[in-house]
Design a protein around this motif. Structure first.
Motif, PDB file in Angstrom:
ATOM      1  N   ARG A  53     -42.254 -42.309 -67.564  1.00 59.74           N
ATOM      2  CA  ARG A  53     -41.925 -42.541 -66.113  1.00 59.74           C
ATOM      3  C   ARG A  53     -42.393 -44.088 -66.097  1.00 59.74           C
ATOM      4  N   TRP A  54     -43.367 -44.379 -66.910  1.00 57.44           N
ATOM      5  CA  TRP A  54     -44.178 -46.051 -66.741  1.00 57.44           C
ATOM      6  C   TRP A  54     -43.649 -46.854 -67.948  1.00 57.44           C
ATOM      7  N   TRP A  55     -43.316 -46.323 -68.836  1.00 57.47           N
ATOM      8  CA  TRP A  55     -42.941 -47.138 -70.173  1.00 57.47           C
ATOM      9  C   TRP A  55     -41.763 -46.644 -70.788  1.00 57.47           C
ATOM     10  N   PRO A  56     -40.778 -47.612 -71.450  1.00 59.42           N
ATOM     11  CA  PRO A  56     -39.652 -47.141 -72.108  1.00 59.42           C
ATOM     12  C   PRO A  56     -39.873 -46.850 -73.656  1.00 59.42           C
ATOM     13  N   SER A  57     -40.952 -47.272 -74.126  1.00 60.49           N
ATOM     14  CA  SER A  57     -41.046 -47.180 -75.359  1.00 60.49           C
ATOM     15  C   SER A  57     -42.634 -47.156 -75.820  1.00 60.49           C
ATOM     16  N   LYS A  58     -42.917 -46.969 -77.174  1.00 63.74           N
ATOM     17  CA  LYS A  58     -44.449 -46.910 -77.624  1.00 63.74           C
ATOM     18  C   LYS A  58     -44.862 -48.243 -77.577  1.00 63.74           C
ATOM     19  N   ALA A  59     -43.919 -49.313 -77.885  1.00 59.26           N
ATOM     20  CA  ALA A  59     -44.297 -50.569 -77.944  1.00 59.26           C
ATOM     21  C   ALA A  59     -44.656 -51.201 -76.665  1.00 59.26           C
ATOM     22  N   ALA A  60     -44.116 -50.837 -75.524  1.00 62.09           N
ATOM     23  CA  ALA A  60     -44.261 -51.111 -74.143  1.00 62.09           C
ATOM     24  C   ALA A  60     -45.875 -50.458 -73.774  1.00 62.09           C
ATOM     25  N   VAL A  61     -45.955 -49.365 -74.399  1.00 64.79           N
ATOM     26  CA  VAL A  61     -47.353 -48.773 -74.001  1.00 64.79           C
ATOM     27  C   VAL A  61     -48.233 -49.747 -74.703  1.00 64.79           C
ATOM     28  N   LEU A  62     -48.175 -49.945 -75.739  1.00 62.24           N
ATOM     29  CA  LEU A  62     -49.233 -50.912 -76.762  1.00 62.24           C
ATOM     30  C   LEU A  62     -49.302 -52.179 -76.065  1.00 62.24           C
ATOM     31  N   LEU A  63     -48.214 -52.853 -75.329  1.00 61.81           N
ATOM     32  CA  LEU A  63     -48.603 -54.229 -75.024  1.00 61.81           C
ATOM     33  C   LEU A  63     -49.281 -53.972 -73.448  1.00 61.81           C
ATOM     34  N   ASP A  64     -49.015 -52.898 -72.763  1.00 65.70           N
ATOM     35  CA  ASP A  64     -50.148 -52.668 -71.621  1.00 65.70           C
ATOM     36  C   ASP A  64     -51.404 -52.545 -72.206  1.00 65.70           C
ATOM     37  N   ALA A  65     -51.720 -51.509 -73.213  1.00 67.51           N
ATOM     38  CA  ALA A  65     -53.004 -51.174 -73.674  1.00 67.51           C
ATOM     39  C   ALA A  65     -53.719 -52.625 -74.157  1.00 67.51           C
ATOM     40  N   SER A  66     -52.944 -53.667 -74.499  1.00 66.19           N
ATOM     41  CA  SER A  66     -53.459 -54.907 -75.121  1.00 66.19           C
ATOM     42  C   SER A  66     -53.852 -55.614 -73.783  1.00 66.19           C
ATOM     43  N   LEU A  67     -53.241 -55.499 -72.978  1.00 69.60           N
ATOM     44  CA  LEU A  67     -53.694 -56.358 -71.690  1.00 69.60           C
ATOM     45  C   LEU A  67     -54.900 -55.654 -71.316  1.00 69.60           C
ATOM     46  N   ALA A  68     -54.902 -54.517 -71.269  1.00 62.91           N
ATOM     47  CA  ALA A  68     -56.227 -53.685 -70.664  1.00 62.91           C
ATOM     48  C   ALA A  68     -57.471 -53.870 -71.591  1.00 62.91           C
ATOM     49  N   LEU A  69     -57.166 -53.922 -72.937  1.00 58.49           N
ATOM     50  CA  LEU A  69     -58.191 -54.302 -73.615  1.00 58.49           C
ATOM     51  C   LEU A  69     -58.688 -55.755 -73.601  1.00 58.49           C
ATOM     52  N   ALA A  70     -58.042 -56.834 -73.245  1.00 57.76           N
ATOM     53  CA  ALA A  70     -58.432 -57.763 -72.923  1.00 57.76           C
ATOM     54  C   ALA A  70     -59.126 -57.968 -71.815  1.00 57.76           C
ATOM     55  N   GLY A  71     -58.689 -56.992 -70.717  1.00 59.30           N
ATOM     56  CA  GLY A  71     -59.394 -57.273 -69.454  1.00 59.30           C
ATOM     57  C   GLY A  71     -60.715 -56.513 -69.570  1.00 59.30           C
ATOM     58  N   ASP A  72     -60.854 -55.527 -70.458  1.00 58.29           N
ATOM     59  CA  ASP A  72     -62.306 -54.954 -70.745  1.00 58.29           C
ATOM     60  C   ASP A  72     -63.123 -55.711 -71.210  1.00 58.29           C
ATOM     61  N   ALA A  73     -62.579 -56.860 -72.293  1.00 56.67           N
ATOM     62  CA  ALA A  73     -63.450 -57.745 -72.897  1.00 56.67           C
ATOM     63  C   ALA A  73     -63.868 -58.897 -71.752  1.00 56.67           C
ATOM     64  N   GLY A  74     -63.124 -59.176 -70.908  1.00 55.74           N
ATOM     65  CA  GLY A  74     -63.553 -60.005 -69.974  1.00 55.74           C
ATOM     66  C   GLY A  74     -64.509 -59.525 -68.993  1.00 55.74           C
ATOM     67  N   ALA A  75     -64.471 -58.251 -68.677  1.00 50.30           N
ATOM     68  CA  ALA A  75     -65.391 -57.542 -67.847  1.00 50.30           C
ATOM     69  C   ALA A  75     -66.718 -57.469 -68.748  1.00 50.30           C
TER      70      ALA A  75
END
Length: 207
Positions: A53-75
């Protein structure tokens, strides 16, 4: 009085985060080729269709996961003003070499972080064979980071610390290219000393 109805938006946020966390954990455990949407769904405790419903592929999931990981690092860097600046806006202490070394050292730490390493390698491989994904990776993750480098270098050039004709993007590539090459191909250890030496050598050529 009727009981309060569940907050659907909070439930969705929890599910999204569980999916991203599951993808990060699994890609580190099994690698990108063996990563599947089914496995991510099972680890996150959601249905497969919830992911689609939110992502077309596992690669797209990983891309958003990477963005979230970068956000966590900043926090997580929030307690250190210098570290926080490196993630959300390049530090500018007036000492260009010190600022660049600070951020490159953080980059070395990130490359040496197993969570980041597995995800970044997976996205790099997927982006090489999927031009659309590669373009999204560059647009959403890479270009914003490179722009922070260019902004700091531009200020240094205006202050007379860099040659007036210095090509800012080329300077950024001279700083990050060798670091990324060493990480991607594992041609040598990634250390703070190596990052410092890169900064010194590059600035010597463009000051």
């Amino acid at each position: 009085m009727n009981p309060k109805s569940p907050d659907a938006s909070r439930r969705s946020d929890r599910s999204r985060r569980a999916i991203l966390d599951a993808a990060l954990a699994l890609v580190g455990e099994v690698g990108y080729p063996k990563l599947t949407i089914e496995a991510i769904a099972a680890r996150a405790g959601v249905g497969k269709q919830t992911i689609y419903r939110w992502w077309p592929s596992k690669a797209a999931v990983l891309l958003d996961a990477s963005l979230a990981l970068a956000g966590d690092a900043g926090a997580q860097a929030g307690g250190d003003a210098g570290a926080q600046a490196a993630w959300t806006g390049f530090p500018d202490t007036g000492d260009l070499a010190a600022d660049l070394k600070h951020v490159l050292r953080l980059t070395v730490d990130e490359f040496n972080d197993e969570r980041y390493d597995a995800t970044a390698r997976a996205l790099t491989a997927a982006g090489a064979s999927d031009p659309e994904l590669g373009a999204r990776f560059n647009e959403r993750l890479l270009e914003p980071q490179l722009a922070l480098y260019e902004e700091r270098l531009r200020a240094a050039r205006e202050a007379g610390q860099l040659a007036a004709d210095a090509d800012l993007r080329m300077v950024v590539e001279m700083l990050l290219g060798p670091l990324t090459h060493r990480w991607l191909l594992r041609t040598g250890p990634l250390t703070h000393a190596y990052a410092d030496a890169l900064v010194d050598r590059v600035l010597r050529g463009v000051a």
